[in-house]
Design an enzyme around this catalytic site. Structure first.
Site, mmCIF file in Angstrom:
data_model
loop_
_atom_site.group_PDB
_atom_site.id
_atom_site.type_symbol
_atom_site.label_atom_id
_atom_site.label_comp_id
_atom_site.label_asym_id
_atom_site.label_seq_id
_atom_site.Cartn_x
_atom_site.Cartn_y
_atom_site.Cartn_z
ATOM 1 C CE LYS A 192 -14.263 -9.421 6.845
ATOM 2 N NZ LYS A 192 -13.581 -9.076 8.115
ATOM 3 C CD GLU A 216 -5.586 -4.663 -6.634
ATOM 4 O OE1 GLU A 216 -4.480 -5.218 -6.830
ATOM 5 O OE2 GLU A 216 -6.093 -3.901 -7.457
ATOM 6 C CB CYS A 219 0.422 -6.622 -1.475
ATOM 7 S SG CYS A 219 -0.908 -6.998 -0.372
ATOM 8 C CD GLU A 232 2.537 -11.391 0.163
ATOM 9 O OE1 GLU A 232 1.635 -12.243 0.251
ATOM 10 O OE2 GLU A 232 2.326 -10.219 -0.176
HETATM 11 C C1 SIN Z 1 -0.917 -3.177 -0.263
HETATM 12 O O1 SIN Z 1 0.077 -3.558 0.288
HETATM 13 O O2 SIN Z 1 -1.857 -3.948 -0.467
HETATM 14 C C2 SIN Z 1 -1.113 -1.765 -0.741
HETATM 15 C C3 SIN Z 1 0.085 -0.954 -0.769
HETATM 16 C C4 SIN Z 1 -0.059 0.337 -1.553
HETATM 17 O O3 SIN Z 1 -1.158 0.751 -1.924
HETATM 18 O O4 SIN Z 1 0.977 0.933 -1.805
#
Ligand code: SIN
Length: 463
Positions: free
Chosen positions: A157, A232, A266, A366
């Site tokens: 999804k 993640e 992230c 964040e």
């Molecule tokens: C992410 O920000 O979730 C992934 C970034 C990356 O794979 O470098």
């Protein structure tokens, strides 16, 4: 009647396409198909699965330009970054096309002559993925490629903001010869589809990239059917600049880490922690370089920083910047916005803040935006304390040419990914994932196929 949802260009607010949201019945039907296809796909031999993945990779590369354009239209990132992401996405398919052939078992010496003990691996079954809008291609292939390589069937999804890249990638997988029920997509709201996925007895694994609160909910909801999970989740990366660091190099790498995808990653540097002896020089150099970044529509030549994905994301960034300024942060550059709420676009100009301290929200949450907050430290132990003072543990960066400082930082930072003089460590051949509330499990590298495999132990007696 089918429900539709709109996909907008975040750079202009214009409608790109209307996409059908699948009904509960259609989603359950897709799950059933994925479940029924599993035994057949698992029985395809590893070399053949590898070949099909290689054909998929080739198709993706043949369609690189159009995929990248679609990605820029729906996500907003500069076209050069989208082209880079298509390569990054392909690298996961290539890596796992090879790993498919390296799913080894082992033989264990038994404690008796009349026994033989072996361990083998088998695919876990149907995998459901929920992927984010910030990397619409790479986050999908990082999950789909190891799942298919392992012999699992896969259903994804994509984010409602960016489904088009994923849909196209899956069409290309089918064109490459991967059976249509072995890799599928469904569209809809995360909470709705997430609940259907987690409550399904046919789905054996949930893999998710996104926020920590959603990840926690998915883990809880997966408990009833004891599903495997890979998560993640959020990050809050520290970037430490030691007194001996090569400052020009550190500035370039900081910009790469911080402003890629307009800071909506992230792993991007979220807290810049600089030794007090080089604070002023580093901060001035960083601000000077950041001023050169061009903000705009990702389809325009020379754009470095695209729009923020939506109003919610934009408001969070503005609130963190305002909070920091109210509490004494100094703006070295940025704190400028170009928005049109009516049309629906939100640009944040790259911002560098100095004199940031631990009372400010930006040091705890964040940001997911192009804001670089700088704080300082005296002793290296203090830098580690600041860096680790977060529930997150995804990525950390440091810049030093002193090997003792480097090893100390490596050993003491509680993060799953460490960049030492490296602002861009992500790679298909290396394990990506976080400690603490940044997640569970790893994607990429030899580690990334393990979560799609069950271990089966065989003990043969009476020999
Ligand atoms: C992410 O920000 O979730 C992934 C970034 C990356 O794979 O470098």
């Amino acid at each position: 009647m089918a429900t539709m949802f709109n996909v907008y260009n975040p750079a202009t607010g214009e409608l790109i396409e209307e996409v059908t949201a699948h009904t509960e019945g259609e989603i359950k039907q897709a799950i059933k198909k994925g479940h029924l296809a599993f035994k057949k796909w698992a029985a395809v031999n590893a070399h053949e699965r590898s070949k099909l993945l290689r054909s998929w990779s080739q198709k993706v590369q043949e369609n690189k330009e159009s995929l990248a354009k679609t990605m820029t239209l729906e996500n907003g990132k500069p076209l050069a970054e989208s082209l880079g992401e298509v390569d990054y996405a392909t690298s996961y398919i290539d890596w796992y096309a090879e790993e498919a052939k390296r799913i080894y078992g082992r033989t264990i010496p038994a404690a008796s002559e009349s026994k033989r003990i072996t361990v083998s691996k088998q695919p876990i079954g149907l995998v459901a993925a929920i992927t984010p809008w910030n990397f619409p291609a790479a986050m999908m292939t990082r999950k789909a490629a190891p799942a298919l390589a392992a012999g699992c069937t896969f259903i994804v999804k994509p984010a409602v903001e960016t489904p088009l890249t994923t849909i196209r990638l899956i069409e290309l997988a089918h064109e490459a010869g991967i059976p249509t029920d072995a890799i599928q997509y469904v569209n809809g709201r995360g909470s709705v589809v997430g609940d259907i996925f987690t409550s399904s007895e046919f789905i054996r694994k949930i893999t998710f990239t996104g926020s920590t609160p959603v990840g926690k909910q998915l883990i809880k909801n997966s408990a009833d059917t004891v599903k495997h999970v890979t998560m993640e989740l959020g990050g809050h990366a520290p970037l430490i600049v030691a007194e001996d660091a090569d400052l020009d190099f550190a500035v370039t790498q900081t910009i790469g880490s911080k402003f890629r995808n307009a800071g909506q990653t992230c792993v991007c540097a979220n807290r810049i922690i600089v030794h007090e002896s080089v604070l002023d020089v580093f901060a001035d150099k960083l601000a000077k370089e950041v001023q050169k970044l061009k903000v705009g529509n990702g389809l325009e030549e020379g754009t470095n920083v695209g729009p923020i994905i939506n109003k919610k994301g934009y408001e969070k960034i503005v609130s963190q910047v305002n909070d920091a300024i109210e509490k004494g942060a100094q703006v070295l550059t940025g704190n400028k916005y170009d928005t049109d709420e009516e049309k629906g676009y939100y640009f944040v100009h790259p911002t560098v803040l100095k004199n940031v301290n631990s009372t400010m929200d930006i040091m705890h949450e964040e940001t997911f935006g192009p804001v670089a907050p700088i704080t300082s430290f005296k002793e290296i132990e203090e830098a580690v304390e600041i860096a680790n003072s977060t529930p997150f543990g995804l990525a950390a960066y440091f810049f030093t040419n002193n090997y003792k400082t480097g090893m100390y930082l490596h050993d003491h930072l509680d993060f799953g990914i460490i960049g030492w003089n490296d602002g861009g460590p992500s790679a298909a051949h290396a394990p990506f994932g976080g400690m603490k509330e940044s997640g569970l499990g790893r994607e990429g590298g030899i580690e990334g196929i393990e979560p799609y495999l069950e271990t089966k132990y065989l003990s043969v007696g009476n020999l």
